[in-house]
Design an enzyme around this catalytic site. Structure first.
Site, short mmCIF file in Angstrom:
data_model
loop_
_atom_site.label_atom_id
_atom_site.label_comp_id
_atom_site.label_asym_id
_atom_site.label_seq_id
_atom_site.Cartn_x
_atom_site.Cartn_y
_atom_site.Cartn_z
N LYS A 170 0.81 -1.22 0.00
CA LYS A 170 0.00 0.00 0.00
C LYS A 170 0.85 1.28 0.00
CE LYS A 170 -4.04 -2.14 2.16
NZ LYS A 170 -5.15 -1.90 3.11
N TYR A 189 -12.52 -1.95 -3.95
CA TYR A 189 -13.06 -2.08 -2.59
C TYR A 189 -14.59 -1.98 -2.56
CZ TYR A 189 -8.47 -1.94 -0.29
OH TYR A 189 -7.20 -2.24 0.17
N ASN A 219 -2.20 0.24 6.83
CA ASN A 219 -1.76 -1.06 7.31
C ASN A 219 -0.85 -1.81 6.33
OD1 ASN A 219 -3.71 -1.81 5.49
ND2 ASN A 219 -4.85 -3.13 6.89
N HIS A 269 -2.23 -5.52 1.66
CA HIS A 269 -3.54 -6.14 1.48
C HIS A 269 -3.32 -7.56 0.96
CE1 HIS A 269 -7.64 -6.90 0.05
NE2 HIS A 269 -7.06 -7.43 -1.01
N GLU A 297 -9.82 -10.42 -7.48
CA GLU A 297 -8.82 -9.36 -7.32
C GLU A 297 -7.68 -9.51 -8.33
OE1 GLU A 297 -9.85 -8.76 -2.58
OE2 GLU A 297 -7.87 -9.52 -3.14
P1 CMP Z 1 -7.59 -4.28 3.50
O1 CMP Z 1 -7.15 -5.67 3.83
O2 CMP Z 1 -7.00 -3.67 2.29
O3 CMP Z 1 -9.18 -4.26 3.35
C1 CMP Z 1 -9.96 -3.09 3.60
C2 CMP Z 1 -9.15 -1.98 4.19
O4 CMP Z 1 -9.89 -0.94 4.79
C3 CMP Z 1 -8.29 -2.52 5.29
O5 CMP Z 1 -7.26 -3.34 4.77
C4 CMP Z 1 -7.84 -1.22 5.96
O6 CMP Z 1 -6.75 -0.61 5.31
C5 CMP Z 1 -9.04 -0.30 5.74
N1 CMP Z 1 -9.78 -0.03 6.97
C6 CMP Z 1 -9.82 1.17 7.57
N2 CMP Z 1 -10.60 1.12 8.65
C7 CMP Z 1 -11.07 -0.12 8.76
C8 CMP Z 1 -11.92 -0.79 9.67
N3 CMP Z 1 -12.47 -0.15 10.72
N4 CMP Z 1 -12.17 -2.10 9.47
C9 CMP Z 1 -11.63 -2.76 8.41
N5 CMP Z 1 -10.80 -2.16 7.51
C10 CMP Z 1 -10.52 -0.86 7.68
#
Ligand code: CMP
Length: 141
Positions: free
Chosen positions: A10, A50, A113, A116, A127
């Site tokens: 990311k 998303y 984070n 992904h 995906e």
């Molecule tokens: P990802 O695995 O890419 O899938 C959805 C993304 O939304 C997640 O990682 C986070 O980067 C983002 N995100 C932000 N806030 C939340 C939340 N409260 N719960 C889940 N995903 C979140």
């Protein structure tokens, strides 16, 4: 079973010069990178990727974050690749991610984070197809 999964490095991780570190960790975990490219997502691309999160409170900021800078997208191949990579990443929230996981080591917050990964065979298929054509994937198996 040999599987393929989809992975993103990311914008927060690309910005911090962590591409090589994360690729090293992926390869050391027994996963093979069989497709890869750098992209800067448009709003439409991020919203489409998303789509399952549309309507959630974090959706707009997630799209803003994911379009804030370049990302690396990868297809990973290996034995049980989907769960193997999920275990390597750790939980979405870095405060809950187990020690030694990518998110425990590199994620800055629930949103920033760093990585992904697909959560199921169905999402892996969707995906991978969202970002790669068949001729861009170079499987070993
Ligand atoms: P990802 O695995 O890419 O899938 C959805 C993304 O939304 C997640 O990682 C986070 O980067 C983002 N995100 C932000 N806030 C939340 C939340 N409260 N719960 C889940 N995903 C979140």
């Amino acid at each position: 079973t040999i599987e393929r999964t989809f992975s993103i490095v990311k914008p927060d991780a690309v910005e911090r010069n962590l591409i090589g570190t994360l690729y090293q960790r992926i390869e050391s975990a027994g996963l093979r990178i069989v497709a890869a490219k750098m992209l800067h997502l448009s709003k439409e691309q991020a919203e489409g990727f998303y789509a399952e999160h549309q309507g959630k409170p974090f959706f707009a900021s997630l799209v803003e974050f994911m379009t804030s800078g370049p990302i690396m997208v990868q297809v990973l191949e290996g034995e049980g690749a989907i769960n193997r990579y999920r275990e390597l990443m750790g939980k979405t929230n870095p405060e809950e991610a187990a020690c030694g996981t990518l998110r425990a080591d590199y994620a800055e917050s629930m949103q920033y984070n760093s990585v992904h990964g697909s959560d199921s065979p169905g999402s892996a298929e969707r995906e991978i197809a969202y970002f790669f054509t068949a001729d861009e994937i170079h499987p070993r198996c």
